[in-house]
Design a protein around this motif. Structure first.
Motif, short mmCIF file in Angstrom:
data_model
loop_
_atom_site.label_atom_id
_atom_site.label_comp_id
_atom_site.label_asym_id
_atom_site.label_seq_id
_atom_site.Cartn_x
_atom_site.Cartn_y
_atom_site.Cartn_z
N ALA A 57 0.68 -1.07 0.44
CA ALA A 57 0.16 -0.32 0.01
C ALA A 57 0.57 1.08 -0.29
O ALA A 57 0.74 2.25 -0.83
CB ALA A 57 -0.90 -0.20 1.13
N ILE A 58 1.74 0.68 1.34
CA ILE A 58 3.01 2.57 1.00
C ILE A 58 3.08 2.51 -0.43
O ILE A 58 3.42 4.06 -1.16
CB ILE A 58 3.78 1.96 1.58
CG1 ILE A 58 3.42 2.13 3.04
CG2 ILE A 58 4.97 3.30 1.59
CD1 ILE A 58 4.13 2.05 3.97
N PHE A 59 4.16 1.61 -1.16
CA PHE A 59 4.68 1.80 -2.69
C PHE A 59 3.81 2.06 -3.68
O PHE A 59 4.09 2.70 -4.47
CB PHE A 59 4.71 -0.09 -2.69
CG PHE A 59 5.59 -0.27 -4.45
CD1 PHE A 59 6.54 0.50 -4.62
CD2 PHE A 59 4.39 -0.26 -5.43
CE1 PHE A 59 6.86 0.68 -6.25
CE2 PHE A 59 5.20 -0.45 -6.42
CZ PHE A 59 6.32 -0.02 -7.10
N TYR A 60 2.39 1.66 -3.33
CA TYR A 60 1.25 2.27 -4.37
C TYR A 60 1.00 3.65 -4.10
O TYR A 60 0.70 4.66 -4.99
CB TYR A 60 -0.35 1.69 -4.67
CG TYR A 60 -0.12 0.19 -4.60
CD1 TYR A 60 0.96 -0.12 -6.59
CD2 TYR A 60 -0.22 -1.01 -4.05
CE1 TYR A 60 0.75 -1.14 -6.61
CE2 TYR A 60 -0.13 -2.39 -4.62
CZ TYR A 60 0.58 -2.30 -6.08
OH TYR A 60 0.47 -3.84 -6.25
N GLN A 67 -6.05 4.56 -6.06
CA GLN A 67 -6.78 3.77 -5.94
C GLN A 67 -6.95 2.10 -5.25
O GLN A 67 -7.02 1.59 -4.14
CB GLN A 67 -7.16 3.87 -6.46
CG GLN A 67 -9.12 2.59 -7.60
CD GLN A 67 -9.80 3.54 -8.75
OE1 GLN A 67 -9.23 3.64 -9.36
NE2 GLN A 67 -11.02 2.76 -8.44
N LYS A 68 -4.98 1.96 -5.85
CA LYS A 68 -4.78 0.94 -5.62
C LYS A 68 -4.19 0.26 -4.18
O LYS A 68 -4.99 -0.71 -3.98
CB LYS A 68 -3.55 0.36 -6.38
CG LYS A 68 -3.47 -1.11 -6.46
CD LYS A 68 -2.66 -1.71 -8.14
CE LYS A 68 -2.87 -3.18 -8.23
NZ LYS A 68 -2.12 -3.04 -9.60
N ILE A 72 -6.56 -2.10 -1.01
CA ILE A 72 -5.56 -2.43 0.08
C ILE A 72 -6.59 -2.84 1.58
O ILE A 72 -5.82 -3.48 2.35
CB ILE A 72 -3.88 -2.52 0.19
CG1 ILE A 72 -3.60 -3.03 -1.94
CG2 ILE A 72 -3.13 -3.49 1.26
CD1 ILE A 72 -2.01 -2.24 -1.51
N PHE A 73 -6.05 -1.32 1.93
CA PHE A 73 -7.02 -0.99 3.59
C PHE A 73 -8.65 -0.60 2.73
O PHE A 73 -9.06 -0.71 4.40
CB PHE A 73 -6.67 0.15 3.41
CG PHE A 73 -4.92 0.04 3.82
CD1 PHE A 73 -4.43 -0.49 4.57
CD2 PHE A 73 -3.90 1.70 3.09
CE1 PHE A 73 -3.28 -0.59 5.46
CE2 PHE A 73 -2.68 1.19 3.54
CZ PHE A 73 -2.47 0.06 4.83
N ALA A 74 -9.57 -1.31 2.59
CA ALA A 74 -10.32 -1.46 2.19
C ALA A 74 -10.88 -1.86 2.83
O ALA A 74 -12.36 -1.34 4.00
CB ALA A 74 -11.22 -1.38 1.15
N PRO A 77 -8.74 -4.67 8.24
CA PRO A 77 -8.47 -3.50 9.94
C PRO A 77 -7.06 -3.68 10.22
O PRO A 77 -6.55 -2.83 11.65
CB PRO A 77 -8.69 -4.68 11.08
CG PRO A 77 -9.18 -6.31 10.31
CD PRO A 77 -9.08 -4.97 8.71
N SER A 78 -5.93 -4.08 9.82
CA SER A 78 -4.26 -3.45 9.71
C SER A 78 -4.29 -1.67 9.73
O SER A 78 -2.83 -1.72 10.49
CB SER A 78 -3.97 -4.65 9.14
OG SER A 78 -3.91 -4.23 8.24
N ILE A 79 -4.88 -1.81 9.10
CA ILE A 79 -4.68 -0.15 9.50
C ILE A 79 -3.82 0.77 10.41
O ILE A 79 -4.21 1.66 10.26
CB ILE A 79 -6.09 0.85 8.15
CG1 ILE A 79 -5.50 1.84 7.91
CG2 ILE A 79 -7.41 0.67 9.01
CD1 ILE A 79 -4.55 2.08 7.04
#
Length: 161
Positions: A57-60, A67-68, A72-74, A77-79
């Motif tokens: 997610a950081i890379f994207y 959007q990508k 990943i975080f949609a 819960p690990s957000i």
């Protein structure tokens, strides 16, 4: 003369513990000599990074594909990893100030960050306030305030006795 303790060798800085924990949760604890908690924080962070896809997610996000990154975080819960991260930072600082140096009057917000962790992680797995992130933050902050109040009550009672 060889057996005399070297004061410089045993001195540990609260600020350096905090900075090491910013670099990686657990390093501040290892710096202070608290190996068990340090290894637990580092293991949790490693396991979290593997299973949460946070690095992807950081890379994207840095690549501009928001959007990508968001997908990943949609429903992940690990957000709420920042709760663990911030707790590790403050715990390293407080461990040094309170346990190692015995200055309990400088106690700083450990209860709040612990409550943020305890409330935020399960809260971010729900979407009853619109989004997972918002629900996690609200539940985490409420739990953080409650834990902080309990912490203050305990510290006040300990000072009285």
């Amino acid at each position: 003369m060889i057996n005399e303790p070297n004061e410089q060798a045993t001195y540990k800085s609260s600020i350096f513990a905090l900075i090491w924990s910013i670099a990686m949760p657990g390093l501040g604890h290892l710096y202070l000599g608290n190996k068990v908690i340090g290894i637990l924080f580092m293991a949790y962070t490693g396991i979290f990074m593997i299973f949460s896809e946070l690095n992807n997610a950081i890379f994207y996000a840095f690549a501009g594909d928001f959007q990508k990154a968001n997908s990943i975080f949609a429903e992940n819960p690990s957000i709420f990893f920042p709760a663990v991260y911030s707790f590790a930072i403050w715990h390293a600082y407080n461990y040094d100030v309170i346990v190692r140096k015995g200055r309990s009057s400088e106690y700083k917000l450990t209860g709040f960050f612990f409550g943020l962790l305890i409330g935020g992680v399960p809260g971010s797995s729900q979407k009853f306030l619109g989004t997972y992130i918002f629900t996690g933050l609200v539940v985490g902050i409420i739990a953080g305030i409650l834990f902080h109040l309990v912490e203050k009550l305990i510290v006040t009672q300990l000072k009285k006795s």
